[in-house]
Design a protein around this motif. Structure first.
Motif, PDB file in Angstrom:
ATOM      1  N   ASP A 238       0.826  -1.200   0.000  1.00  0.00           N
ATOM      2  CA  ASP A 238       0.000   0.000   0.000  1.00  0.00           C
ATOM      3  C   ASP A 238       0.867   1.260   0.000  1.00  0.00           C
ATOM      4  N   ASN A 239       1.914   1.245   0.837  1.00  0.00           N
ATOM      5  CA  ASN A 239       2.842   2.385   0.862  1.00  0.00           C
ATOM      6  C   ASN A 239       3.549   2.528  -0.481  1.00  0.00           C
ATOM      7  N   ALA A 240       3.992   1.377  -1.017  1.00  0.00           N
ATOM      8  CA  ALA A 240       4.713   1.422  -2.299  1.00  0.00           C
ATOM      9  C   ALA A 240       3.816   2.077  -3.364  1.00  0.00           C
ATOM     10  N   SER A 266       9.819  -3.801  -3.351  1.00  0.00           N
ATOM     11  CA  SER A 266      10.595  -2.641  -3.820  1.00  0.00           C
ATOM     12  C   SER A 266       9.790  -1.819  -4.814  1.00  0.00           C
ATOM     13  N   ASP A 267      10.001  -0.507  -4.733  1.00  0.00           N
ATOM     14  CA  ASP A 267       9.300   0.398  -5.660  1.00  0.00           C
ATOM     15  C   ASP A 267      10.282   1.400  -6.236  1.00  0.00           C
ATOM     16  N   ILE A 268       9.824   2.139  -7.248  1.00  0.00           N
ATOM     17  CA  ILE A 268      10.700   3.176  -7.831  1.00  0.00           C
ATOM     18  C   ILE A 268      10.042   4.538  -7.598  1.00  0.00           C
ATOM     19  N   TYR A 285       4.733   8.723  12.920  1.00  0.00           N
ATOM     20  CA  TYR A 285       5.723   9.471  12.150  1.00  0.00           C
ATOM     21  C   TYR A 285       5.342   9.467  10.675  1.00  0.00           C
ATOM     22  N   ARG A 286       5.321  10.652  10.087  1.00  0.00           N
ATOM     23  CA  ARG A 286       5.113  10.767   8.644  1.00  0.00           C
ATOM     24  C   ARG A 286       6.190  11.698   8.111  1.00  0.00           C
ATOM     25  N   ALA A 287       6.805  11.314   7.017  1.00  0.00           N
ATOM     26  CA  ALA A 287       7.850  12.172   6.447  1.00  0.00           C
ATOM     27  C   ALA A 287       7.216  13.489   6.031  1.00  0.00           C
ATOM     28  N   ASP A 288       8.026  14.567   6.056  1.00  0.00           N
ATOM     29  CA  ASP A 288       7.505  15.899   5.731  1.00  0.00           C
ATOM     30  C   ASP A 288       6.748  15.894   4.412  1.00  0.00           C
ATOM     31  N   SER A 289       7.350  15.213   3.408  1.00  0.00           N
ATOM     32  CA  SER A 289       6.742  15.221   2.075  1.00  0.00           C
ATOM     33  C   SER A 289       5.367  14.560   2.104  1.00  0.00           C
ATOM     34  N   SER A 290       5.189  13.540   2.946  1.00  0.00           N
ATOM     35  CA  SER A 290       3.902  12.844   3.001  1.00  0.00           C
ATOM     36  C   SER A 290       2.862  13.691   3.722  1.00  0.00           C
ATOM     37  N   ARG A 291       3.322  14.461   4.731  1.00  0.00           N
ATOM     38  CA  ARG A 291       2.390  15.320   5.465  1.00  0.00           C
ATOM     39  C   ARG A 291       1.820  16.389   4.555  1.00  0.00           C
ATOM     40  N   GLY A 302       1.081   2.784   9.792  1.00  0.00           N
ATOM     41  CA  GLY A 302       1.252   1.578   8.976  1.00  0.00           C
ATOM     42  C   GLY A 302       2.555   0.845   9.248  1.00  0.00           C
ATOM     43  N   LEU A 303       3.672   1.547   9.124  1.00  0.00           N
ATOM     44  CA  LEU A 303       4.962   0.864   9.304  1.00  0.00           C
ATOM     45  C   LEU A 303       5.176   0.441  10.755  1.00  0.00           C
ATOM     46  N   ALA A 304       4.605   1.211  11.697  1.00  0.00           N
ATOM     47  CA  ALA A 304       4.717   0.807  13.112  1.00  0.00           C
ATOM     48  C   ALA A 304       3.995  -0.527  13.300  1.00  0.00           C
TER      49      ALA A 304
HETATM   50  P1  ADP Z   1       1.676   6.609   6.380  1.00  0.00           P
HETATM   51  O1  ADP Z   1       1.940   5.930   5.057  1.00  0.00           O
HETATM   52  O2  ADP Z   1       0.309   6.426   6.873  1.00  0.00           O
HETATM   53  O3  ADP Z   1       2.116   8.022   6.401  1.00  0.00           O
HETATM   54  P2  ADP Z   1       3.547   4.711   7.453  1.00  0.00           P
HETATM   55  O4  ADP Z   1       3.866   4.388   8.868  1.00  0.00           O
HETATM   56  O5  ADP Z   1       3.053   3.611   6.602  1.00  0.00           O
HETATM   57  O6  ADP Z   1       2.538   5.905   7.500  1.00  0.00           O
HETATM   58  O7  ADP Z   1       4.837   5.335   6.792  1.00  0.00           O
HETATM   59  C1  ADP Z   1       5.576   6.339   7.486  1.00  0.00           C
HETATM   60  C2  ADP Z   1       6.277   7.240   6.489  1.00  0.00           C
HETATM   61  O8  ADP Z   1       7.283   6.510   5.806  1.00  0.00           O
HETATM   62  C3  ADP Z   1       5.340   7.766   5.414  1.00  0.00           C
HETATM   63  O9  ADP Z   1       4.742   8.957   5.838  1.00  0.00           O
HETATM   64  C4  ADP Z   1       6.292   7.990   4.246  1.00  0.00           C
HETATM   65  O10 ADP Z   1       6.872   9.254   4.349  1.00  0.00           O
HETATM   66  C5  ADP Z   1       7.399   6.958   4.459  1.00  0.00           C
HETATM   67  N1  ADP Z   1       7.247   5.784   3.546  1.00  0.00           N
HETATM   68  C6  ADP Z   1       6.766   4.581   3.878  1.00  0.00           C
HETATM   69  N2  ADP Z   1       6.815   3.744   2.825  1.00  0.00           N
HETATM   70  C7  ADP Z   1       7.338   4.443   1.806  1.00  0.00           C
HETATM   71  C8  ADP Z   1       7.653   4.134   0.427  1.00  0.00           C
HETATM   72  N3  ADP Z   1       7.452   2.934  -0.079  1.00  0.00           N
HETATM   73  N4  ADP Z   1       8.203   5.120  -0.310  1.00  0.00           N
HETATM   74  C9  ADP Z   1       8.438   6.339   0.204  1.00  0.00           C
HETATM   75  N5  ADP Z   1       8.164   6.694   1.492  1.00  0.00           N
HETATM   76  C10 ADP Z   1       7.616   5.756   2.263  1.00  0.00           C
END
Ligand code: ADP
Length: 339
Positions: A238-240, A266-268, A285-291, A302-304
């Motif tokens: 789902d993240n990929a 793996s993704d590109i 935790y969410r990376a700045d770009s995702s926020r 998700g990742l936690a």
């Molecule tokens: P969410 O996807 O809900 O933000 P996750 O815990 O699944 O939370 O992921 C945490 C952060 O890790 C995401 O906000 C994103 O920035 C980064 N991340 C996770 N998977 C990927 C991926 N496949 N490619 C790029 N960034 C990712």
């Protein structure tokens, strides 16, 4: 709170140390005294009664007085030495006890801090949609000319916010169950787990015209909670999909390395910055770009969850990523452990 606990624990350690030290000092002192009495007083009697019977009384008294004085001086010396030793033990022991108390409490302090952070983050995430919903509803209610259509739109928006809240609470519940290790292990086919995970994310992948290709090198059976493992792989896929451009490709590979079955996704896509990598498995935790991107939904759980699932299987979840090039997540699950 933890500073106070450290001091209390230090005092406890120190009290134990001093009790032991004082006990040994007292025993040593007693033993030394009796040795001293043997060494100094007995020869006096020998002088007096056996060896030199002809010695004048005054000389004998002088010898005995000198021996008595030596005895008293030696007693004082040992007492001072023992006191000094105990002072050193008190000071040194105090420092060591404080260090040990800090070390003992450190994991508890860290767990407490992380729980506090988690509660604060969870409350914040729960409050945001509730506040948004409340203010939107208030504005709608204050509008005397609110049409049926606008009311419908408002209700739709409410439902969206409620869906987010449901997702969030489900994620939180999931984490709490995983913390309590409520999993049921049984022999599971790695291939079937991957197939099921792909099936679940196919609608999202199709919406972005993303192709998912899988490679399962040979059929693997492992002792696992199949539904949790499927959930972990769904999270990775789902993240990929979320962080990959349209029409790209995602690969999933399954293989066996010694005692581990390894799942690699793996993704590109966008990739993750090196400074963000150590935190992506943290709760919320969410990376700045995702926020900043509105279209990528999520709460950073998700990742936690995926990591907790890996750990509940005594496995690991690892990541390698290059910004702009893509990411590669590796889930390693032991084949036979935790049976
Ligand atoms: P969410 O996807 O809900 O933000 P996750 O815990 O699944 O939370 O992921 C945490 C952060 O890790 C995401 O906000 C994103 O920035 C980064 N991340 C996770 N998977 C990927 C991926 N496949 N490619 C790029 N960034 C990712």
């Amino acid at each position: 709170m933890f500073e106070k606990a450290s001091v209390k624990l230090t005092l406890l350690y120190l009290a134990i140390l001093m009790a032991i030290s004082l006990f040994f000092s007292a025993t040593l002192y007693q033993a030394y005294l009796s040795e001293l009495e043997h060494g100094l007083r007995r020869p006096g009697n020998v002088f007096e009664l056996e060896i030199l019977p002809g010695l004048s009384r005054s000389i004998r008294d002088q010898i005995l007085a000198a021996r008595e004085q030596q005895f008293e001086e030696a007693k004082d010396r040992i007492l001072i030495r023992l006191l000094l030793l105990n002072m050193i033990i008190l000071t040194g022991g105090g420092l060591v006890s404080y260090y040990l108390a800090k070390r003992t409490l450190q994991p508890i302090e860290e767990a407490h801090e992380s729980l506090e952070r988690f509660t604060a983050d969870a409350s914040h995430e729960l409050r945001t949609p509730i506040t948004a919903m409340k203010s939107e509803n208030e504005v709608a209610l204050m509008d005397p000319k609110l049409s049926l259509n606008e009311a419908r739109l408002q209700l739709t928006s409410n439902i969206e916010e409620l869906d987010k809240l449901t997702n969030l609470t489900e994620g939180l519940l999931r984490l709490s169950r995983l913390d309590n290790h409520k999993l049921s292990f049984e022999p599971s086919e790695a291939g079937l787990i991957v197939e099921e995970a792909i099936k679940r994310v196919t609608p999202q992948a199709e919406a972005k015209a993303i192709q998912i290709s899988s490679q399962i090198s040979s059929v693997k059976t492992l002792n696992a909670d199949a539904s949790s493992l499927t959930e972990a792989i769904v999270i990775l896929l789902d993240n990929a999909i979320k962080y990959s451009p349209e029409k790209s490709e995602i690969k999933i590979w399954v293989g066996q390395e010694s005692q581990f079955v390894t799942f690699v996704v793996s993704d590109i896509g966008t990739g993750i910055k090196a400074r963000e990598l150590p935190h992506i498995f943290d709760r919320f935790y969410r990376a700045d770009s995702s926020r900043s991107k509105q279209e990528t939904t999520g709460y950073g759980l998700g990742l936690a969850i995926a990591k907790s699932i890996a750990e509940a299987h005594h496995g690991k979840l690892l990541v390698k990523s290059t910004p702009g090039k893509g990411s590669c997540f590796t889930l390693k699950i032991p084949v036979l452990k935790h049976l």
